[in-house]
Design a protein around this motif. Sequence first.
Motif, mmCIF file in Angstrom:
data_model
loop_
_atom_site.group_PDB
_atom_site.id
_atom_site.type_symbol
_atom_site.label_atom_id
_atom_site.label_comp_id
_atom_site.label_asym_id
_atom_site.label_seq_id
_atom_site.Cartn_x
_atom_site.Cartn_y
_atom_site.Cartn_z
ATOM 1 N N ASP A 141 0.791 -1.230 0.000
ATOM 2 C CA ASP A 141 0.000 0.000 0.000
ATOM 3 C C ASP A 141 0.823 1.280 0.000
ATOM 4 O O ASP A 141 0.251 2.376 0.076
ATOM 5 C CB ASP A 141 -0.934 0.011 1.212
ATOM 6 C CG ASP A 141 -1.881 -1.176 1.212
ATOM 7 O OD1 ASP A 141 -2.565 -1.378 0.190
ATOM 8 O OD2 ASP A 141 -1.917 -1.905 2.207
ATOM 9 N N ASN B 135 -8.553 9.060 -2.885
ATOM 10 C CA ASN B 135 -8.992 7.709 -2.539
ATOM 11 C C ASN B 135 -9.653 7.760 -1.164
ATOM 12 O O ASN B 135 -8.980 7.743 -0.133
ATOM 13 C CB ASN B 135 -7.791 6.758 -2.537
ATOM 14 C CG ASN B 135 -8.196 5.300 -2.318
ATOM 15 O OD1 ASN B 135 -9.232 5.016 -1.718
ATOM 16 N ND2 ASN B 135 -7.375 4.387 -2.799
ATOM 17 N N THR B 136 -10.967 7.832 -1.152
ATOM 18 C CA THR B 136 -11.707 8.019 0.095
ATOM 19 C C THR B 136 -11.444 6.914 1.102
ATOM 20 O O THR B 136 -11.215 7.172 2.294
ATOM 21 C CB THR B 136 -13.224 8.092 -0.185
ATOM 22 O OG1 THR B 136 -13.470 9.127 -1.123
ATOM 23 C CG2 THR B 136 -13.997 8.368 1.096
ATOM 24 N N GLU B 137 -11.462 5.676 0.636
ATOM 25 C CA GLU B 137 -11.258 4.557 1.562
ATOM 26 C C GLU B 137 -9.863 4.589 2.172
ATOM 27 O O GLU B 137 -9.683 4.313 3.366
ATOM 28 C CB GLU B 137 -11.477 3.221 0.843
ATOM 29 C CG GLU B 137 -11.399 2.034 1.794
ATOM 30 C CD GLU B 137 -11.862 0.728 1.166
ATOM 31 O OE1 GLU B 137 -11.638 -0.326 1.783
ATOM 32 O OE2 GLU B 137 -12.454 0.775 0.070
ATOM 33 N N ALA B 138 -8.849 4.923 1.370
ATOM 34 C CA ALA B 138 -7.472 4.999 1.886
ATOM 35 C C ALA B 138 -7.349 6.091 2.933
ATOM 36 O O ALA B 138 -6.698 5.910 3.973
ATOM 37 C CB ALA B 138 -6.493 5.244 0.741
ATOM 38 N N ILE C 218 -9.713 7.274 4.858
ATOM 39 C CA ILE C 218 -10.448 6.872 6.065
ATOM 40 C C ILE C 218 -9.661 5.836 6.863
ATOM 41 O O ILE C 218 -9.498 5.965 8.080
ATOM 42 C CB ILE C 218 -11.838 6.327 5.695
ATOM 43 C CG1 ILE C 218 -12.717 7.462 5.154
ATOM 44 C CG2 ILE C 218 -12.509 5.684 6.916
ATOM 45 C CD1 ILE C 218 -14.046 6.991 4.593
ATOM 46 N N THR C 219 -9.179 4.790 6.177
ATOM 47 C CA THR C 219 -8.527 3.675 6.880
ATOM 48 C C THR C 219 -7.107 3.996 7.347
ATOM 49 O O THR C 219 -6.671 3.500 8.386
ATOM 50 C CB THR C 219 -8.485 2.418 5.986
ATOM 51 O OG1 THR C 219 -7.816 2.741 4.759
ATOM 52 C CG2 THR C 219 -9.879 1.925 5.686
ATOM 53 N N GLY D 180 -18.491 -4.619 3.882
ATOM 54 C CA GLY D 180 -18.067 -4.780 2.498
ATOM 55 C C GLY D 180 -19.146 -4.363 1.515
ATOM 56 O O GLY D 180 -20.170 -3.773 1.869
ATOM 57 N N PRO E 76 -19.565 -0.146 5.254
ATOM 58 C CA PRO E 76 -18.326 -0.309 4.484
ATOM 59 C C PRO E 76 -17.315 -1.121 5.290
ATOM 60 O O PRO E 76 -17.401 -1.204 6.517
ATOM 61 C CB PRO E 76 -17.852 1.136 4.265
ATOM 62 C CG PRO E 76 -18.505 1.923 5.341
ATOM 63 C CD PRO E 76 -19.820 1.261 5.616
ATOM 64 N N SER E 77 -16.335 -1.700 4.627
ATOM 65 C CA SER E 77 -15.381 -2.584 5.298
ATOM 66 C C SER E 77 -14.578 -1.858 6.378
ATOM 67 O O SER E 77 -14.202 -2.454 7.386
ATOM 68 C CB SER E 77 -14.428 -3.197 4.270
ATOM 69 O OG SER E 77 -13.764 -2.181 3.537
ATOM 70 N N TRP E 78 -14.347 -0.545 6.186
ATOM 71 C CA TRP E 78 -13.547 0.192 7.173
ATOM 72 C C TRP E 78 -14.301 0.464 8.467
ATOM 73 O O TRP E 78 -13.710 0.900 9.465
ATOM 74 C CB TRP E 78 -13.050 1.522 6.591
ATOM 75 C CG TRP E 78 -14.102 2.420 6.006
ATOM 76 C CD1 TRP E 78 -14.410 2.573 4.686
ATOM 77 C CD2 TRP E 78 -14.982 3.301 6.724
ATOM 78 N NE1 TRP E 78 -15.424 3.486 4.530
ATOM 79 C CE2 TRP E 78 -15.793 3.950 5.771
ATOM 80 C CE3 TRP E 78 -15.167 3.607 8.069
ATOM 81 C CZ2 TRP E 78 -16.775 4.872 6.133
ATOM 82 C CZ3 TRP E 78 -16.140 4.524 8.433
ATOM 83 C CH2 TRP E 78 -16.928 5.136 7.464
#
Length: 603
Positions: free
Chosen positions: A73, A234-237, A239-240, A471, A477-479
Amino acid sequence: MISLNTFDYILIIGFFALTLFIGIYVSKKSSKDSTEYFLSGRNMPWWLLGVSMVATTFSTDTPNFVTDIVRKDGVSANWMWWAFLITGLLTVFVYAKLWRKSDLKTDIEFYELRYGGKPAKFLRAFRALYLGFLFNIFAMAGVTLAAIKIGGIMLGLEPWETIIYAGTVTVIFSTLGGFKGVVYTDFILFFTAMAGAIGAAIYLVNIPEVGGIQALLSNENVTDKLSILPDFSNTEAIITLLIIPLSVQWWSSWYPGAEPGGGGYIAQRMLAAKDENNAIGATFFFNIMHYALRPWPWILVALASLVVFPDVASIKEAFPNIADNKLGHDLAYSAMLTKLPNGLLGLVLASLIAAYMSTISTHLNWGSSYIVNDFYKQHINKNASEKELVFTGKISTIILMIFSALFALYLQNAKQLFDIIIMFGAGTGLIFILRWFWWRINAWSEISAMIVSGVISLLFSSDVINELFFGAQGFFPSWAKFPLTVLITSIIWIVVTYLTKPENEETLTNFYKKTIPGGPSWKFYFTSIVKEKNIDINYEKSWNLSSEIKAILLGCLLIYSILFATGHWIYGNTKTAISITLLVTISIYLLSKIWKKLKNNFL
């Protein structure tokens, strides 16, 4: 498999001999009593303890872990643990002085200082076995797994051979030397480990396959991995990797070496300090080295490995004898080290041995201190002599080593353990922060948080629950898994706190007199509930929260600035590096002014 020459063997064997000599040399004094064996008489200076903290967290699995996440990552993925700096500085400026004033032998003993009755005794005994034995074995197994992978790739050793060679020496000097032996050897281990890591990074970046720093930074396998911050598109990146770690994870999770409110082997070193000032100095030095400077040699090797071994298949092709259940991106660090020349190779192997021995020896002594002081002495033999306690400590040290080695044979990578530990500690961290300052928290608060966090973590790790709730096909969401665990756990322990009785007046009064945490909650308790009685404390003087928060924020600015400045100097971004270095200078000046105020207040 590498080929060692005579000089390499001299370095490695000499290093083993030196550590054993230190363990034997200090063994007589260390075995005098349990305080000496586990805390070295409480007379350690800050610089020795600070170096020991850094050496302990520089383990064989740490570069493997960093390599794993960087290859997958990118550099920005390190924010999953860089965010714990906030926790570390909270310990420095708020909790270090409190731990030292508590005058405890272990941080687990805190339970019977802060709480009372059977729930406190249960908590102390359970946490002693859970953390000192079970959890400690998990942590040591991760370190041993990394040693197994290094031994397999670099030396062609079978897993059991690596465990026998490295583990035997470590358990001997740990058993003989106690805490003093651990700290003294840590001083040597630290410089050996750092020299090896930096030397390896410089050499490997410049091997022909990589072509130097500029060629590395422009390589197509590397360019999308370089950013120190996650991709904001990258919204998920975001956030996590940034939002959750910086807003939730740092205060809500228990993690070895970064416990909210301090704890574990970090607390052990604070308790061993000469005084409060030395406890603070040690933890601050540790946080600077741990977060700002030490990661970059590992990051550079991880990036270089993407050029030489772009995927797991290429690692498998180069090292066909590695078992499939041990194959992963984390192996790339060890794979790169096989390209080192003799001489440097011996130094790096010695540094990896140093990293392994430092971490394992600390965990052995720390875990043994829980078993002896918080379980054996409390529940097996309350009248045990000091000689018997030291002997029990030595036996438990050996047992911990054996079990952790056996468990290591079944693990695949360090990231597995990191995820398990983070999830099982989710939601408990806030208690560790507030229990010093909020009088209403009781033993049942901690018991409920511990149980709920464990149950929810197990449920959320179920494939059925994951598919149903998290997911693309789930409700969340997965996060969201981690924040939900924290939210549910926090709600339940707060409700339990108000549904159960507070600790009795005598317990709370004794705790306050011993540690003097100060604050409005304690002022309310002693003025409104027990009407002061025999408490005569200047609450305002002992409560420096505004200054401490400023110190934490400035400390974060300083250390993150050093982290970013170092990275940009390495990347060749001179203008950016100069600007951030200037920010480092300003942060040092402002922090020194705040520190003088804090120091004058509590001395």
